[in-house]
Design a protein around this motif. Structure first.
Motif, PDB file in Angstrom:
ATOM      1  N   ASN A 146       0.825  -1.209   0.000  1.00 11.46           N
ATOM      2  CA  ASN A 146       0.000   0.000   0.000  1.00 11.46           C
ATOM      3  C   ASN A 146       0.855   1.251   0.000  1.00 11.46           C
ATOM      4  OD1 ASN A 146      -2.333  -1.480  -0.036  1.00 11.46           O
ATOM      5  ND2 ASN A 146      -2.592  -1.463   2.180  1.00 11.46           N
ATOM      6  N   THR A 147       1.977   1.242   0.741  1.00  7.18           N
ATOM      7  CA  THR A 147       2.850   2.421   0.749  1.00  7.18           C
ATOM      8  C   THR A 147       3.562   2.587  -0.588  1.00  7.18           C
ATOM      9  OG1 THR A 147       4.647   1.140   1.724  1.00  7.18           O
ATOM     10  CG2 THR A 147       3.252   2.393   3.231  1.00  7.18           C
ATOM     11  N   LEU A 148       3.827   1.512  -1.275  1.00  8.67           N
ATOM     12  CA  LEU A 148       4.457   1.624  -2.593  1.00  8.67           C
ATOM     13  C   LEU A 148       3.527   2.320  -3.582  1.00  8.67           C
ATOM     14  CD1 LEU A 148       6.365  -1.713  -3.215  1.00  8.67           C
ATOM     15  CD2 LEU A 148       7.305   0.544  -2.815  1.00  8.67           C
ATOM     16  N   GLU A 149       2.221   2.131  -3.384  1.00 10.30           N
ATOM     17  CA  GLU A 149       1.271   2.792  -4.277  1.00 10.30           C
ATOM     18  C   GLU A 149       1.256   4.295  -4.061  1.00 10.30           C
ATOM     19  OE1 GLU A 149      -2.463   0.923  -3.617  1.00 10.30           O
ATOM     20  OE2 GLU A 149      -1.834  -0.985  -4.507  1.00 10.30           O
ATOM     21  N   THR A 150       1.603   4.751  -2.861  1.00 12.17           N
ATOM     22  CA  THR A 150       1.570   6.193  -2.557  1.00 12.17           C
ATOM     23  C   THR A 150       2.904   6.871  -2.814  1.00 12.17           C
ATOM     24  OG1 THR A 150       2.165   5.794  -0.252  1.00 12.17           O
ATOM     25  CG2 THR A 150      -0.186   5.824  -0.797  1.00 12.17           C
ATOM     26  N   VAL A 151       3.954   6.134  -3.156  1.00  9.07           N
ATOM     27  CA  VAL A 151       5.268   6.742  -3.418  1.00  9.07           C
ATOM     28  C   VAL A 151       5.198   7.512  -4.725  1.00  9.07           C
ATOM     29  CG1 VAL A 151       7.679   6.207  -3.960  1.00  9.07           C
ATOM     30  CG2 VAL A 151       6.506   4.976  -2.155  1.00  9.07           C
ATOM     31  N   PRO A 152       5.731   8.747  -4.742  1.00  5.31           N
ATOM     32  CA  PRO A 152       5.687   9.524  -5.992  1.00  5.31           C
ATOM     33  C   PRO A 152       6.635   8.925  -7.032  1.00  5.31           C
ATOM     34  CG  PRO A 152       6.828  10.728  -4.261  1.00  5.31           C
ATOM     35  CD  PRO A 152       6.284   9.494  -3.645  1.00  5.31           C
TER      36      PRO A 152
END
Length: 170
Positions: free
Chosen positions: A110-116
């Protein structure tokens, strides 16, 4: 002569009756003789008992056939377990650890999806965007050579301060 009938001699009559009686006896005797096709035959031979040395097929013994089948079945089970990762955890601790690992993997995904995107990450905040912001190796070496004069002065000063602060031990 009315009522004259031919008369048989008694010997001929006796022979006729004797033949009839003899044929009757012979038929009753012959009916008691069994037909050779219907006579009981020897019982079929019992097959040899099956043991581990019995040849089953292709010249292989029973224990060899069982061994080959067992190895094949074990290979299939191991292959399926490796493909589908079907390992049954045995303790509560392993179950909880596996659950925590899955939760951490979900959180990381999930955090990888929010990385710019990568180009946004390489920009330095507060600097002007420049096309040649990334230095080449040769530019880095030249800048280090220019800073070497300044670094040598810093190193000499550090060495001097280190030598002054070290207590003398004898």
């Amino acid at each position: 002569m009315v009522g004259d009938q031919p008369v048989c001699p008694p010997q001929l009559l006796l022979r006729g009756w004797g033949t009839v009686l003899l044929s009757q006896c012979m038929s009753s005797v012959f009916s008691q003789i069994p037909d050779p096709e219907l006579l009981p035959t020897d019982p079929p031979k019992k097959p040899d008992p099956v043991n581990s040395e019995t040849v089953v097929f292709w010249g292989l013994r029973l224990w060899q056939v069982i061994g080959i089948f067992a190895v094949f079945a074990l290979a299939v089970v191991i292959t399926l377990c490796c493909i589908f990762k079907c390992r049954i955890p045995r303790t509560k601790k392993e179950i909880e650890a596996r659950h925590a690992q899955r939760q951490a993997a979900k959180k990381y995904a999930n955090t990888l999806e929010t990385v710019p995107p990568l180009n946004e990450l390489t920009e330095i905040p507060g600097s002007t965007p420049d096309a040649s912001a990334v230095q080449t190796v040769s530019e880095q070496v030249q800048s280090q050579n220019a800073n070497n004069g300044h670094l040598s002065e810093v190193r000499v000063a550090e060495e001097h301060s280190i030598s002054v602060t070290l207590p003398e031990t004898e």
